[in-house]
Design a protein around this motif. Structure first.
Motif, PDB file in Angstrom:
ATOM      1  N   ALA A  10      63.329 -12.731 -31.330  1.00 47.76           N
ATOM      2  CA  ALA A  10      63.059 -13.884 -32.187  1.00 47.76           C
ATOM      3  C   ALA A  10      61.646 -13.867 -32.759  1.00 47.76           C
ATOM      4  O   ALA A  10      61.446 -14.126 -33.960  1.00 47.76           O
ATOM      5  N   VAL A  11      60.660 -13.571 -31.927  1.00 49.46           N
ATOM      6  CA  VAL A  11      59.278 -13.570 -32.400  1.00 49.46           C
ATOM      7  C   VAL A  11      59.047 -12.443 -33.393  1.00 49.46           C
ATOM      8  O   VAL A  11      58.416 -12.626 -34.444  1.00 49.46           O
ATOM      9  N   ARG A  12      59.585 -11.275 -33.083  1.00 54.07           N
ATOM     10  CA  ARG A  12      59.374 -10.116 -33.955  1.00 54.07           C
ATOM     11  C   ARG A  12      59.911 -10.354 -35.357  1.00 54.07           C
ATOM     12  O   ARG A  12      59.262 -10.017 -36.344  1.00 54.07           O
ATOM     13  N   TYR A  13      61.098 -10.936 -35.451  1.00 55.18           N
ATOM     14  CA  TYR A  13      61.738 -11.072 -36.755  1.00 55.18           C
ATOM     15  C   TYR A  13      61.676 -12.492 -37.317  1.00 55.18           C
ATOM     16  O   TYR A  13      62.072 -12.712 -38.467  1.00 55.18           O
ATOM     17  N   GLY A  14      61.187 -13.445 -36.537  1.00 57.16           N
ATOM     18  CA  GLY A  14      61.029 -14.797 -37.041  1.00 57.16           C
ATOM     19  C   GLY A  14      62.315 -15.561 -37.253  1.00 57.16           C
ATOM     20  O   GLY A  14      62.370 -16.464 -38.103  1.00 57.16           O
ATOM     21  N   ASP A  15      63.336 -15.231 -36.483  1.00 55.09           N
ATOM     22  CA  ASP A  15      64.635 -15.900 -36.604  1.00 55.09           C
ATOM     23  C   ASP A  15      64.815 -16.941 -35.503  1.00 55.09           C
ATOM     24  O   ASP A  15      64.148 -16.881 -34.465  1.00 55.09           O
ATOM     25  N   PRO A  16      65.752 -17.871 -35.684  1.00 58.78           N
ATOM     26  CA  PRO A  16      66.085 -18.778 -34.575  1.00 58.78           C
ATOM     27  C   PRO A  16      66.563 -17.968 -33.378  1.00 58.78           C
ATOM     28  O   PRO A  16      67.321 -17.003 -33.542  1.00 58.78           O
ATOM     29  N   PRO A  17      66.143 -18.304 -32.171  1.00 58.23           N
ATOM     30  CA  PRO A  17      66.540 -17.526 -30.986  1.00 58.23           C
ATOM     31  C   PRO A  17      68.048 -17.399 -30.852  1.00 58.23           C
ATOM     32  O   PRO A  17      68.782 -18.372 -30.987  1.00 58.23           O
ATOM     33  N   TRP A  18      68.476 -16.164 -30.646  1.00 61.42           N
ATOM     34  CA  TRP A  18      69.858 -15.791 -30.350  1.00 61.42           C
ATOM     35  C   TRP A  18      70.829 -15.980 -31.514  1.00 61.42           C
ATOM     36  O   TRP A  18      72.030 -15.765 -31.336  1.00 61.42           O
ATOM     37  N   ARG A  19      70.350 -16.321 -32.675  1.00 62.94           N
ATOM     38  CA  ARG A  19      71.277 -16.459 -33.800  1.00 62.94           C
ATOM     39  C   ARG A  19      71.685 -15.073 -34.303  1.00 62.94           C
ATOM     40  O   ARG A  19      70.830 -14.226 -34.587  1.00 62.94           O
TER      41      ARG A  19
END
Length: 204
Positions: free
Chosen positions: A173-182
């Motif tokens: 999530a942090v690396r790609y800036g996405d909502p966690p686990w989406r």
């Protein structure tokens, strides 16, 4: 007509599933196949299913974070490609179904895995490496079951038989800036997998 056991890949290359060679696909073909192959039978509590490409990156991230000594590039590449055969056949079989597919399907998977190992020059797992891989692979599965599919932690333990602790933090999530686990869209998953694959091959 003779029986056809080959498929045409996005690049235009032909992959003979029964007699694969290391030259039958491009890296982009593999990334696309893994991004369009879904875990958990394609079932998800999110609008999108979870791809094997995203799972593979999760396993690599967990393995990196849990090793005392930095992994070598070839070890990282082997982690990234641990399910690569599923991207070539476009099928990730759920565990309860595997015993019903028999030895012929297992042989098909073995042929694809051998071609992949040759193509990317992957060494065989040592017993210690295999154990360490299975720990993070199972940890990823437990987290996916809860955060992606919607099982409870109790169901994961008692129904699925997965004893690993369900981790809360998504390592991507942090690396790609996405909502966690989406789960990612297939084109996004393919691009991110291909980027990692290209980086690691350059380091081997």
């Amino acid at each position: 007509m003779p029986d056809r056991a080959w498929v045409r890949l996005p690049s235009g290359r032909r992959l003979d599933l029964l007699s694969p060679t290391p030259f039958d696909w491009t890296d982009a073909d593999l990334a696309t196949g893994l991004a369009r192959t879904f875990r958990w039978g394609g079932h998800s509590a999110w609008p999108e299913p979870l791809s094997v490409a995203q799972h593979s990156l999760t396993v690599l991230a967990l393995r990196r974070s849990r090793t005392r000594h930095r992994l070598t590039p070839v070890q990282e590449l082997r982690e990234l490609l641990h399910d690569a055969d599923e991207g070539l056949i476009n099928f990730d079989c759920i565990s309860p179904l595997k015993p019903f597919l028999g030895e012929a399907f297992a042989d098909l998977q073995a042929r694809l895995s051998a071609a992949i190992a040759t193509r990317y020059r992957l060494p065989s797992w040592t017993a210690e490496e295999k154990r360490a891989h299975k720990v993070v692979d199972v940890a990823a599965a437990a987290a996916e079951a809860v955060h992606v599919v919607g099982w409870t932690a109790t169901e994961v333990r008692e129904t699925l038989g997965i004893k690993a602790e369900v981790i809360a933090k998504d390592p991507l999530a942090v690396r790609y800036g996405d909502p966690p686990w989406r789960p990612w869209a297939p084109d996004v998953a393919a691009a991110r997998f291909l980027e990692e694959l290209t980086i690691l091959q350059a380091r081997v």
